[in-house]
Design a protein around this motif. Structure first.
Motif, mmCIF file in Angstrom:
data_model
loop_
_atom_site.group_PDB
_atom_site.id
_atom_site.type_symbol
_atom_site.label_atom_id
_atom_site.label_comp_id
_atom_site.label_asym_id
_atom_site.label_seq_id
_atom_site.Cartn_x
_atom_site.Cartn_y
_atom_site.Cartn_z
ATOM 1 N N ASP A 25 0.839 -1.188 0.000
ATOM 2 C CA ASP A 25 0.000 0.000 0.000
ATOM 3 C C ASP A 25 0.881 1.247 0.000
ATOM 4 O O ASP A 25 1.808 1.355 0.792
ATOM 5 N N THR A 27 -0.350 4.285 0.544
ATOM 6 C CA THR A 27 -1.058 5.315 1.296
ATOM 7 C C THR A 27 -0.287 5.642 2.567
ATOM 8 O O THR A 27 0.122 4.747 3.301
ATOM 9 N N TYR A 60 -2.103 8.912 -1.284
ATOM 10 C CA TYR A 60 -3.269 8.054 -1.139
ATOM 11 C C TYR A 60 -3.398 7.203 -2.394
ATOM 12 O O TYR A 60 -3.388 7.726 -3.503
ATOM 13 N N GLN A 61 -3.500 5.890 -2.193
ATOM 14 C CA GLN A 61 -3.601 4.969 -3.324
ATOM 15 C C GLN A 61 -5.050 4.613 -3.589
ATOM 16 O O GLN A 61 -5.781 4.211 -2.695
ATOM 17 N N ILE A 62 -5.457 4.780 -4.873
ATOM 18 C CA ILE A 62 -6.798 4.414 -5.330
ATOM 19 C C ILE A 62 -6.600 3.400 -6.452
ATOM 20 O O ILE A 62 -6.301 3.765 -7.582
ATOM 21 N N GLY A 63 -6.736 2.134 -6.144
ATOM 22 C CA GLY A 63 -6.473 1.093 -7.140
ATOM 23 C C GLY A 63 -5.001 1.110 -7.517
ATOM 24 O O GLY A 63 -4.133 0.971 -6.674
ATOM 25 N N SER A 64 -4.697 1.306 -8.809
ATOM 26 C CA SER A 64 -3.307 1.375 -9.245
ATOM 27 C C SER A 64 -2.824 2.810 -9.392
ATOM 28 O O SER A 64 -1.709 3.050 -9.828
ATOM 29 N N VAL A 66 -1.824 6.472 -7.598
ATOM 30 C CA VAL A 66 -1.391 7.101 -6.351
ATOM 31 C C VAL A 66 -1.455 8.606 -6.531
ATOM 32 O O VAL A 66 -0.857 9.152 -7.445
#
Length: 72
Positions: A25, A27, A60-64, A66
């Motif tokens: 992750d 995030t 913040y990571q949203i799927g693939s 960042v």
């Protein structure tokens, strides 16, 4: 000179490793410190000196993807 170039290429080939993606992750907060030597010149005149700085931010990571903010 040719021996030096061939030796450097052989050493680079022998020690090269592939870039591996991180599993995990992304995030979270991050901090960075930068230091180095800089030379600035204009119109033939210049100054050299030690430079330093830093940066903090949050990703913040949203799927693939960042996304994040950072401040220096």
């Amino acid at each position: 000179m040719r021996t030096l170039v061939v030796s450097a290429i052989a050493l680079a080939a022998a020690t090269a490793t592939p870039a591996l993606a991180q599993d995990g992750d992304f995030t979270g907060p991050h901090a960075e410190v930068v230091a180095g030597w800089d030379h600035v010149s204009a119109d033939g005149e210049g100054q050299s000196g030690f430079t330093y700085g830093g940066s903090i931010g949050y990703d913040y990571q949203i799927g693939s993807l960042v996304v994040g903010v950072s401040g220096e």
